[in-house]
Structure formats: structure tokens, C-alpha cells
Scaffold this motif. Structure first.
Motif, PDB file in Angstrom:
ATOM      1  N   UNK A  45      32.767  43.626 -14.991  1.00 62.59           N
ATOM      2  CA  UNK A  45      33.686  42.827 -15.814  1.00 62.59           C
ATOM      3  C   UNK A  45      33.257  42.814 -17.277  1.00 62.59           C
ATOM      4  N   UNK A  46      34.237  42.636 -18.152  1.00 65.38           N
ATOM      5  CA  UNK A  46      33.934  42.617 -19.582  1.00 65.38           C
ATOM      6  C   UNK A  46      33.082  41.409 -19.955  1.00 65.38           C
ATOM      7  N   UNK A  47      33.336  40.272 -19.331  1.00 61.07           N
ATOM      8  CA  UNK A  47      32.483  39.093 -19.514  1.00 61.07           C
ATOM      9  C   UNK A  47      31.651  38.970 -18.244  1.00 61.07           C
ATOM     10  N   UNK A  48      30.450  39.514 -18.283  1.00 67.15           N
ATOM     11  CA  UNK A  48      29.655  39.705 -17.069  1.00 67.15           C
ATOM     12  C   UNK A  48      28.451  38.770 -17.098  1.00 67.15           C
ATOM     13  N   UNK A  49      28.469  37.759 -16.229  1.00 66.55           N
ATOM     14  CA  UNK A  49      27.379  36.786 -16.135  1.00 66.55           C
ATOM     15  C   UNK A  49      26.596  37.073 -14.866  1.00 66.55           C
ATOM     16  N   UNK A  50      25.282  37.197 -14.998  1.00 71.52           N
ATOM     17  CA  UNK A  50      24.444  37.569 -13.860  1.00 71.52           C
ATOM     18  C   UNK A  50      23.462  36.451 -13.551  1.00 71.52           C
ATOM     19  N   UNK A  51      23.023  36.419 -12.302  1.00 78.75           N
ATOM     20  CA  UNK A  51      22.050  35.435 -11.848  1.00 78.75           C
ATOM     21  C   UNK A  51      20.654  35.883 -12.276  1.00 78.75           C
ATOM     22  N   UNK A 129      27.078  41.385 -21.227  1.00 74.76           N
ATOM     23  CA  UNK A 129      26.203  40.917 -20.153  1.00 74.76           C
ATOM     24  C   UNK A 129      25.422  39.694 -20.625  1.00 74.76           C
ATOM     25  N   UNK A 130      25.542  38.606 -19.859  1.00 74.78           N
ATOM     26  CA  UNK A 130      24.809  37.373 -20.164  1.00 74.78           C
ATOM     27  C   UNK A 130      24.151  36.854 -18.895  1.00 74.78           C
ATOM     28  N   UNK A 131      23.009  36.219 -19.071  1.00 77.85           N
ATOM     29  CA  UNK A 131      22.277  35.650 -17.944  1.00 77.85           C
ATOM     30  C   UNK A 131      22.693  34.194 -17.777  1.00 77.85           C
ATOM     31  N   UNK A 132      22.958  33.798 -16.542  1.00 75.67           N
ATOM     32  CA  UNK A 132      23.379  32.429 -16.261  1.00 75.67           C
ATOM     33  C   UNK A 132      22.296  31.442 -16.687  1.00 75.67           C
ATOM     34  N   UNK A 133      22.742  30.384 -17.376  1.00 76.78           N
ATOM     35  CA  UNK A 133      21.812  29.347 -17.849  1.00 76.78           C
ATOM     36  C   UNK A 133      22.378  27.980 -17.472  1.00 76.78           C
ATOM     37  N   UNK A 134      22.341  27.664 -16.198  1.00 75.39           N
ATOM     38  CA  UNK A 134      22.853  26.380 -15.712  1.00 75.39           C
ATOM     39  C   UNK A 134      21.772  25.321 -15.895  1.00 75.39           C
ATOM     40  N   UNK A 160      25.791  20.281 -19.825  1.00 72.39           N
ATOM     41  CA  UNK A 160      24.877  21.334 -20.269  1.00 72.39           C
ATOM     42  C   UNK A 160      25.649  22.594 -20.651  1.00 72.39           C
ATOM     43  N   UNK A 161      25.142  23.280 -21.644  1.00 74.80           N
ATOM     44  CA  UNK A 161      25.789  24.507 -22.098  1.00 74.80           C
ATOM     45  C   UNK A 161      25.440  25.637 -21.139  1.00 74.80           C
ATOM     46  N   UNK A 162      26.431  26.471 -20.793  1.00 70.58           N
ATOM     47  CA  UNK A 162      26.187  27.625 -19.926  1.00 70.58           C
ATOM     48  C   UNK A 162      25.544  28.752 -20.716  1.00 70.58           C
ATOM     49  N   UNK A 163      25.847  30.012 -20.449  1.00 70.77           N
ATOM     50  CA  UNK A 163      26.894  30.391 -19.496  1.00 70.77           C
ATOM     51  C   UNK A 163      26.422  30.294 -18.044  1.00 70.77           C
ATOM     52  N   UNK A 206      30.095  27.252 -11.172  1.00 69.12           N
ATOM     53  CA  UNK A 206      30.588  28.020 -10.023  1.00 69.12           C
ATOM     54  C   UNK A 206      29.790  29.283  -9.737  1.00 69.12           C
ATOM     55  N   UNK A 207      29.199  29.897 -10.762  1.00 71.64           N
ATOM     56  CA  UNK A 207      28.510  31.168 -10.528  1.00 71.64           C
ATOM     57  C   UNK A 207      27.281  30.986  -9.646  1.00 71.64           C
ATOM     58  N   UNK A 208      26.470  29.967  -9.970  1.00 70.40           N
ATOM     59  CA  UNK A 208      25.270  29.706  -9.175  1.00 70.40           C
ATOM     60  C   UNK A 208      25.507  28.642  -8.112  1.00 70.40           C
TER      61      UNK A 208
END
Length: 238
Positions: A45-51, A129-134, A160-163, A206-208
């Protein structure tokens, strides 16, 4: 026989010994290979958030004949996969596999894949690509909020700010009480019954699949006794 033989690039003629009229042809037809420029059919995906716990997989798959060669850029700069021991590319594929050792944020950025053969090139979309920051809410004591009956009020949530961007828990809304997209709670006019509840802002990532909540906030509703002569109000806490 000649016509059938002409249609075949390779054939074997076998005559049956019992019947001279039965002829069996084993024919291998030659189908010319179609040369094709690359075409990307699968990408991340163009906005790709990874664990941050799992290896990072950035997909890029393409067709083409001859098979294309894949290269990547990160933030507009050529990515030399061979020089990074934590990064590899799948065989006959452009998909990146990043097995980081404790620093996933080092691999954040805008990626783009290029598939190339002698007939042309194909570019993937830009993949951010961004790393999840929950992150969690800070443990803090929230001072009670005092407000006079009949006045409007906003209770801020400040999740809290994501992504990724958190999803705010739903509440029962009506004409007097509503919730903004960022979780703030709006009262068009305060009533005495609003003091009967402690207000807790809840955010879901929702991602994590994690849920965070803010410390409870106490609302104190004041009944205004206004003296028009002196133009000030006294409050009685309900």
C-alpha cells in the motif's frame, strides 16, 4: 501428409504395419515467444504501516519477458540491497525482506520499485513506509473541570499520536452531546446530570489491535446564582 507436415516444426511419421492407410503423426507445434515489457501487478500500500515486532515486507511483483530486473530507491536515493545485511530481495521478485535488529525506525521512508528488461521499465507507486507507534497516555492526574449549568463545554481527549491514527471509541450522542473525530466531547449546554459520570477517553489502534485510555476526568456542574446588580455569579457544586 505434406500439408500436415508443413504445419509442424517437428514431427514423427509412423505407419501402422497392419493397415497402410492409418498414419499417425506426433506433432510438436512451435509457438513463438512473445516479448513483453515489465508490468507491475502487486505492490505494498502507498501508506504502509508496519508492526515494529515483525520483519518488514515491502512487496513488488512484475511480469515481463524476459523476466525483469528489480531495483529500489528510498527517499529518492538508490537502495543498495547487497550492502545491507538486514535487507534481501526474494528470488525472481522485487519484494524486499527487512530483518532489522532492534532499530525498525531506520527503515522508514518513501520507497519505489523499478522493474526493467530490454523492452522497457515499470515503476511502482511511492510507498510511504512507517513503523507503528501506538504510544500510551501519560499517567497523570486530571484536575476536575467545573462548569456552570447551561453553558457549553468541550472536554479534550488528546489521544496518543500514531501512526496509525487511532479510532475513537463510540459514545451515545444526541442533540446536546456529540463527539468530534479527534475524540473531543462537545456539550452544547451543561445540565446537572452531566456530573453523575466520570469521563474516560478511549482510543483503539486497529493495526496493532491495542486499546489505550486516558485517566478519568471528573466534571463538577455548578448552579449559577447571578446577581444582576453586581454582575457576578456564585457557584454551588452539585
Amino acid at each position: 501428409e505434406k500439408g500436415l507436415a508443413a504445419a509442424c516444426s517437428l514431427f514423427i511419421l509412423i505407419r501402422c504395419p497392419f493397415n497402410s492407410f492409418n498414419i499417425i503423426f506426433l506433432c510438436v507445434l512451435y509457438i513463438p515467444t512473445v516479448r513483453q515489457p515489465p508490468m507491475i501487478f502487486k505492490e505494498s500500500p502507498q501508506d504502509y504501516i508496519v508492526d515494529p515486532v515483525d520483519p518488514i515486507i515491502v512487496e513488488c511483483e512484475a511480469t515481463g519477458n524476459p523476466p525483469p530486473v528489480f531495483t529500489w530507491t528510498r527517499n529518492g536515493v538508490y537502495l543498495n540491497v547487497a550492502r545491507d545485511p538486514q535487507v534481501s530481495m526474494r528470488w525472481r521478485s522485487g519484494t524486499l525482506e527487512i530483518f532489522f535488529w532492534g532499530r525498525p525506525n531506520d527503515y522508514e521512508g518513501v520507497y519505489q520499485c523499478t522493474a526493467t528488461n530490454e523492452f522497457g521499465s515499470a515503476l511502482s507507486s511511492y510507498i510511504n513506509l512507517r513503523v507503528s507507534k501506538a504510544r500510551t497516555w501519560l499517567k497523570e492526574y486530571l484536575e476536575p473541570v467545573s462548569v456552570v449549568v447551561g453553558l457549553p463545554l468541550i472536554l479534550p481527549c488528546n489521544p496518543p499520536v500514531g501512526p496509525p491514527k487511532p479510532a475513537m471509541a463510540p459514545i451515545r450522542q444526541d442533540r446536546r452531546v456529540s463527539k468530534a473525530e479527534n475524540g473531543d466531547l462537545y456539550f452544547s449546554s451543561i445540565v446537572a446530570e452531566d456530573a453523575l459520570t466520570n469521563y474516560v477517553c478511549v482510543a483503539r489502534f486497529p493495526f496493532t489491535n491495542t486499546i489505550q485510555q486516558k485517566p478519568p476526568l471528573i466534571l463538577q456542574v455548578l448552579t449559577g446564582l447571578c446577581d444582576e446588580l453586581f454582575s457576578f455569579c456564585f457557584g454551588i457544586i452539585l
